[in-house]
Design an enzyme around this catalytic site. Structure first.
Site, PDB file in Angstrom:
ATOM      1  N   ASP A  60       0.939  -1.143   0.026  1.00 57.50           N
ATOM      2  CA  ASP A  60       0.051   0.027  -0.036  1.00 57.50           C
ATOM      3  C   ASP A  60       0.956   1.190   0.174  1.00 57.50           C
ATOM      4  OD1 ASP A  60      -1.473   2.138   1.782  1.00 57.50           O
ATOM      5  OD2 ASP A  60      -2.898   0.954   0.700  1.00 57.50           O
ATOM      6  N   THR A  93      -3.036   6.210  -4.175  1.00 61.38           N
ATOM      7  CA  THR A  93      -1.799   6.846  -3.436  1.00 61.38           C
ATOM      8  C   THR A  93      -0.503   6.385  -4.120  1.00 61.38           C
ATOM      9  OG1 THR A  93      -1.818   4.933  -1.980  1.00 61.38           O
ATOM     10  CG2 THR A  93      -2.797   6.855  -1.136  1.00 61.38           C
ATOM     11  N   THR A  94      -0.308   5.362  -4.782  1.00 65.03           N
ATOM     12  CA  THR A  94       0.968   5.125  -5.484  1.00 65.03           C
ATOM     13  C   THR A  94       1.029   5.660  -6.814  1.00 65.03           C
ATOM     14  OG1 THR A  94       0.739   2.718  -4.493  1.00 65.03           O
ATOM     15  CG2 THR A  94       2.272   2.935  -6.440  1.00 65.03           C
ATOM     16  N   ASP A 393      -9.257   0.832   1.552  1.00 68.76           N
ATOM     17  CA  ASP A 393      -9.278   1.265  -0.144  1.00 68.76           C
ATOM     18  C   ASP A 393     -10.542   0.833  -0.844  1.00 68.76           C
ATOM     19  OD1 ASP A 393      -6.671   2.146   0.485  1.00 68.76           O
ATOM     20  OD2 ASP A 393      -5.584   0.731  -0.563  1.00 68.76           O
TER      21      ASP A 393
END
Length: 555
Positions: A60, A93-94, A393
């Protein structure tokens, strides 16, 4: 040629010149490279060691960056991006870090050619507007009541996560939780507050398949007097309080002067009468359960248990709010103000169960619960922590689709479609802004390229074929299958991304890149411990050219 470092005084150091944007770009690229391998279903895991010696295994992006300890201010601001993205939409987020790093990396060539950062930022902002317009053409609306479609969306968004091996389990939990707490505001709008009204309870033990979404709430509490109070009540009447059920000693009572023996008995009688009056106010509404956020004295517990009422004390404010939403009760500040309409009658069952060594209270089978608890079971705490991250998520994705029911193709297809549209439009851009504008299209291709890299296929051949397909055909759904690295139609594969997440990712990444490009000075005003000097020092110029930019930023 390296820029001089200007030392204003002992406390303030300043780095200026062309080195600053280059140093910022290098720092941002380093952060992006750390989590580049965690994108896609074939992603690698990172092992994180925290300060207390604990180990976290995760892919994550937000969880990894939270644990990174960096000194460079540009790297710190990149890590903030991930947190912002997580708070806003709960996913991507990545992607946002990788894209921001790439936007900065492609801008470096223009800085070398003496382009002014303002020109680059202007081109980037123009490209952002056109990118969102191009994304609108690719997006299409969906029906959020179609369970299978929702499952496909959530599964494709969390297909990169650890829990994807457990089939639809996490996706089912997320959709059930979001559907439970969703409030229809009319005009197709929904209010879905997953942070406030859905809580995840992790209890080690059992199998992951035993996890479920409760139609109500649970919390880690037992009744005040276990021997005297009921632990199971069907269709309970519930009263929620935000006040203590114990004797409040006044300011002047702390030093009461007792002259006769009877005075002590009088004090005790006053205390008993006060508590009895409080309990009478509650008992006349015939509740089955009383829950308070504050204290509850033994005497109050005695009066309540005599009336057949089960009582729970010192419940968290957040839990109390969820109970109120689930059973239709109103939290009352003073027992004297209690009314019949404040009593919650929407719950089907009140039960206290012992799980492991601890007692948990369940208020479930509610008629119309607008709050819920997700009960996670699993082999160990580490496993449950990772499952919780994945579940958050998944709930974020389900919430975004509920709020804005539009989808775009996943697997890098939407990025490639937007990149193809920007390349086509770049020929109509006049002046030197054309080059940075075209570079945005080039930077967007980093997402499918990274997916191909993580699959281990020939990146150059795959990307060339994918670019050709998007340039010469009208199918914007063509992307990369994250499991095999093969170019596939995402519609057939059923891999989708939320439109809201994708727009937020583009906006955050480009705006952050523009902000970092416009930095031309780094001034450090942190005092270092030095031996006391004999006299006052004058401001001096240190023209030592080989001072590294990292030395300017204290750890």
């Amino acid at each position: 040629m390296q820029a001089p470092v200007l030392v204003l005084n002992d406390a303030t150091k300043r780095e200026t010149g062309s080195r600053v944007p280059h140093a910022n770009i290098q720092a941002s690229k380093a952060v992006a490279d750390v989590i580049r391998t965690t994108l896609g279903p074939r992603s690698m895991l990172k092992m994180l060691l925290d300060a207390s010696g604990g180990i976290v295994l995760t892919n994550d992006g937000n969880a990894i960056l939270r644990e990174l300890d960096v000194a460079h201010p540009a790297a710190k601001s990149m890590i903030e991006l991930s947190r912002t993205q997580d708070e806003e939409v709960g996913d991507g987020t990545t992607s946002v870090i990788i894209l921001a790093g790439e936007f900065l990396y492609v801008a470096e060539q223009f800085l070398d050619k003496r382009f002014h950062p303002t020109v680059i930022c202007r081109a980037y902002n123009k490209a952002l507007e056109d990118a969102i317009t191009a994304l609108d053409k690719v997006a299409f609306p969906i029906d959020t009541t179609d369970r299978q479609m929702m499952l496909n969306i959530v599964r494709s968004c969390i297909g990169t996560k650890f829990t994807s091996r457990f089939g639809t389990l996490i996706a089912d939990l997320a959709i059930d939780a979001v559907s439970t707490i969703s409030v229809d505001l009319g005009n197709g709008q929904h209010e879905v507050d997953i942070k406030k009204y859905s809580k995840v309870e992790k209890i080690p033990g059992g199998r992951l398949e035993d996890s479920k979404v409760l139609q109500g709430v649970m919390f880690n509490k037992d009744v005040v007097s276990p021997g005297k109070m009921r632990r199971r009540i069907l269709n309970p009447r519930i009263v929620l309080l935000d006040s203590p059920l114990e004797y409040k000693k006044g300011e002047n009572m702390t030093n009461a002067e007792l002259m006769k023996e009877d005075d002590w008995a009088t004090l005790l009688r006053m205390e008993e009468e006060f508590i009895e009056n409080l309990c009478v106010q509650i008992i006349k509404f015939k509740p089955d359960v009383v829950i308070t956020e504050k204290g509850l004295s033994d005497l109050a517990a005695h009066y309540l248990s005599k009336a057949g009422i089960s009582a729970i004390r010192r419940v968290r404010k957040t839990d109390n709010n969820r109970i109120a939403r689930a059973c239709g009760a109103t939290i009352v500040n003073r027992p004297e103000e209690l009314q019949e309409s404040d009593v919650g009658t929407g719950a089907g069952l009140f039960e206290v169960q012992k799980i492991g060594d601890e007692y948990f209270t369940f208020i479930v089978d509610c008629e119309d619960p607008k709050a819920c608890t997700v009960l996670l079971r699993g082999a160990s705490k580490d496993l449950l922590n990772e499952v919780e991250r994945n579940l958050q998520d998944a709930m974020g994705v389900a919430r975004n689709v509920m709020k804005d029911a539009k989808l775009v193709p996943g697997g890098g297809a939407s990025e490639m479609a937007v990149a193809a549209a920007l390349k086509e439009k770049s020929s109509s851009i006049e002046g030197i802004e054309q080059l940075p504008y075209r570079a945005v299209a080039q930077a967007l291709e980093v997402i499918p390229r990274t997916l191909a890299q993580n699959c281990g296929v020939n990146v150059i051949r795959t990307m060339t074929a994918l670019q050709a397909k998007h340039a010469h055909c009208d199918n914007p759904m063509v992307g990369i299958d994250g499991n095999t690295g093969v170019i596939t139609d995402m519609k057939e594969l059923g891999v989708w991304d939320s439109y809201g997440v994708k727009v937020q990712t583009f906006k955050t990444a480009i705006e952050a890149a523009c902000m970092l490009l416009r930095i031309d000075d780094i001034v450090s005003g942190i005092k270092k411990k030095q031996a006391p000097a004999s006299g006052p020092k004058q401001p001096q110029i240190d023209t030592e050219a080989d001072v590294d930019s990292e030395q300017m930023i204290p750890e």
